[in-house]
Design a protein around this motif. Structure first.
Motif, short mmCIF file in Angstrom:
data_model
loop_
_atom_site.label_atom_id
_atom_site.label_comp_id
_atom_site.label_asym_id
_atom_site.label_seq_id
_atom_site.Cartn_x
_atom_site.Cartn_y
_atom_site.Cartn_z
N HIS B 99 0.79 -1.27 0.01
CA HIS B 99 0.07 -0.02 0.04
C HIS B 99 1.01 1.37 0.09
CE1 HIS B 99 -4.01 1.40 1.52
NE2 HIS B 99 -3.56 2.41 0.63
N GLN B 106 -6.93 1.81 -3.56
CA GLN B 106 -8.07 1.80 -2.84
C GLN B 106 -8.38 0.67 -1.88
OE1 GLN B 106 -11.60 2.09 -5.19
NE2 GLN B 106 -10.79 0.46 -7.01
N GLU B 109 -13.23 -2.79 3.17
CA GLU B 109 -13.37 -3.76 4.26
C GLU B 109 -14.72 -5.07 3.55
OE1 GLU B 109 -14.62 -2.27 7.99
OE2 GLU B 109 -14.39 -4.39 8.67
N GLU B 143 -16.93 -2.59 1.42
CA GLU B 143 -17.30 -1.16 1.71
C GLU B 143 -15.85 -0.45 1.66
OE1 GLU B 143 -19.49 -0.54 5.16
OE2 GLU B 143 -21.35 -1.52 4.75
N LYS B 144 -15.90 0.77 0.70
CA LYS B 144 -14.69 1.48 0.83
C LYS B 144 -14.28 2.17 2.08
CE LYS B 144 -12.25 4.07 -2.61
NZ LYS B 144 -12.20 4.65 -3.96
N ARG B 145 -13.13 2.25 2.31
CA ARG B 145 -12.56 2.77 3.75
C ARG B 145 -11.44 3.85 3.31
NH1 ARG B 145 -16.67 1.45 6.00
NH2 ARG B 145 -16.73 -0.85 7.01
N PRO B 146 -11.20 4.71 4.13
CA PRO B 146 -10.16 5.74 4.08
C PRO B 146 -8.73 4.93 3.93
CG PRO B 146 -11.06 5.96 6.09
CD PRO B 146 -11.97 4.85 5.47
N THR B 147 -8.09 5.49 3.10
CA THR B 147 -6.46 4.84 2.81
C THR B 147 -5.88 4.45 4.12
OG1 THR B 147 -5.54 6.83 2.41
CG2 THR B 147 -6.58 5.57 0.51
N ASP B 148 -6.29 5.18 5.10
CA ASP B 148 -5.34 4.75 6.48
C ASP B 148 -6.06 3.66 7.19
OD1 ASP B 148 -7.66 5.97 7.31
OD2 ASP B 148 -6.51 7.43 8.45
N PHE B 149 -6.91 2.92 6.39
CA PHE B 149 -7.53 1.78 7.27
C PHE B 149 -6.77 0.76 7.66
CE2 PHE B 149 -10.33 -2.01 7.14
CZ PHE B 149 -11.17 -1.62 8.30
N ARG B 151 -3.70 0.29 8.61
CA ARG B 151 -2.47 0.61 8.32
C ARG B 151 -1.42 0.41 9.32
NH1 ARG B 151 -2.02 3.32 3.35
NH2 ARG B 151 0.50 3.07 3.69
#
Lengths: 242, 242, 242
Positions: B99, B106, B109, B143-149, B151
């Protein structure tokens, strides 16, 4: 689908040669490696392992199952149809537990012989061609036998022994978890082991047993190796206490 | 193409069951075994290894990546799309380095759950069906998550540790060779090790490091085993000196 | 059919990357794993093993054969056609015994080079693309050489050594059983070993040798491990007595 269940080992030429035969005789049928390290030369332990894993596969699957220390001797070669799946291999008890648990079954003795049949590798020369034939939808090349043919009536319904050790050092037993009391404890390697649902939440190094993804009671140590911590190997005895 | 990267081990039923699921759900998609022996229960080391190997595969490849000591616990299940390739597995840091190095990404979850989900084998019951879906060209069931999910911002860009040991006893590090000075020496197992382009020309028994075929700095002993000669294993520290 | 014969090991990324190349360049050609654990860095022992197993495969098979300790050095890359089968790999003697036993043969030096050729992984970057090309029916991308090119005339016709050890602890020798007197005994690990047709009928623990399913003389211990009982490994000397 043809499913391979053998003690040929991961290394060496045996599985590759078997697959070359299947490729030649049934090129359109996918082949799945289930176990190449079934309990070596131990058809009894292997019988409980195979019976646990086989029902997970689709109806119509053909299992090429070879744990065959008596190859070249007097044991018969058999085909079992049990509850819509087929099993091809030696008649040494390997299919006993499958057979016993089946609602509907029929058994055949393989009478066909390959033009060139080695004394030591019936997996390649006898069982693979028969499995390919059945996977192609043909009749098993054998003679129907009574259902008590090549059976092992004296084996227990569940086996209180370790029947497989995996890469993580977890020890699968021949006990179906669903047959045990919900509060049952197992004794193995002189330790009493409590049941848990999963690893997470247990302290690192704790021993536990749980119903594995195939329904067997399996002994593990969180973030460790149960085989090393408890001194377990295939054949180790397990006791059920409450 | 679906690419398998797991710590399931070479032996046993795990990879075979995963492949049976893929065969059923995406029969036209070829499956490649990359690693079945990724660093066991070690998503951090595995993250550097996966990031080194993944870019070699064609765009559109779907990686089914499972190093998942927290299975059955609270870690999320994720799908990462990074630079045109897809990654399906646990959200425990395994995809952190991929990532971080991606120009475009992208993350989703996975919210879909199988009708029968075992507590211990999400590789078979959750990740394999999702990988098959994506390989068939469908949208990730999440479901799309923010890129800091999910991490791991505290992990370094390169890891000065052994992250893999191969069959020859060579030790791959988590260091990209291209990021090191051309005259850099590595210290491992209390030995200073010079860079070489290849084995040939070195005396038998000499230790060397080189850029391996995937771009990682790798430590070897010509015609010998670096792991034995230098006492190295996954997790052993490496230092860079000049 | 493409057949893999390598010392890459069962673990790790090497075989998977080679298969990804074959999948991309020759997707319609089935690939069979014969050996991933051919004698490591030992092209001489491997040459006798390959020569024993290759003739069992169909005419037209392409063998991708890599036991290549000199990768990145001066050894040539070769293609051998021998008796209707193709062999692609290093010119270090690996094909010597095949070549010597062939009734008809031709040899090519591979002059094609990949755009990106790693120094350490010619199996992936050089030999796999060439094997895919030949499996698709194209001409070998090389220059024809005289039949004494990259040969090893000083190697014996049969090798009185252990050339492979299998999962059961059986030790294959580089001796063809058909070349030995019918009453020949083998001496290995300081023991005289009699010939037997098969395991069955022998007492457990007895050492025996027999013609294995590929024609090699193989040493075994019934229900035991010959390697442990007799102290054998790849390279151990064997003597023939009567």
């Amino acid at each position: 689908m043809i499913v391979l269940f053998t003690d040929f080992g991961l290394a060496g030429p045996y599985t590759g040669q078997v697959k070359a035969v299947l490729q030649r005789l049934a090129p359109a049928v996918p082949v799945t490696d289930l176990f190449a390290d079934a309990p070596m030369r131990n058809p009894r332990a292997a019988s409980y392992l195979l019976a646990a894993y086989a029902p997970w596969f689709p109806l119509g699957s053909v299992f090429l199952a070879v744990v065959d220390p008596g190859v070249g001797g007097e044991r018969p070669a058999v085909v079992l149809e049990a509850d819509g799946r087929w099993y091809v291999g030696p008649g040494n008890g390997l299919f006993e537990i499958l057979h016993r648990r089946a609602a509907a079954s029929q058994v055949f003795e393989i009478v066909w012989r390959a033009a060139t049949l080695s004394a030591s590798f019936h997996g390649r020369d006898l069982f693979a061609p028969v499995a390919a034939l059945i996977a192609r939808g043909e009749a098993p090349p054998g003679e129907k036998r009574p259902t008590d043919f090549a059976r092992r009536a004296d084996w227990p319904d569940d086996l209180a022994e370790v029947v497989y050790v995996d890469h993580y050092g977890n020890a699968m037993t021949g006990l179906r978890a669903a047959m045990l009391p919900s509060d049952a404890r197992l004794v193995a390697g002189h330790r009493r082991i409590d049941r848990a649902r999963t690893f997470s939440g247990m302290p690192a190094g704790a021993a536990l047993w749980y119903e594995n993804s195939t329904g067997l009671a399996e002994i593990a140590v969180n973030m460790g190796r149960a085989t090393d911590a408890l001194g377990l190997a295939i054949g180790s005895a397990v006791a059920v206490v409450s």
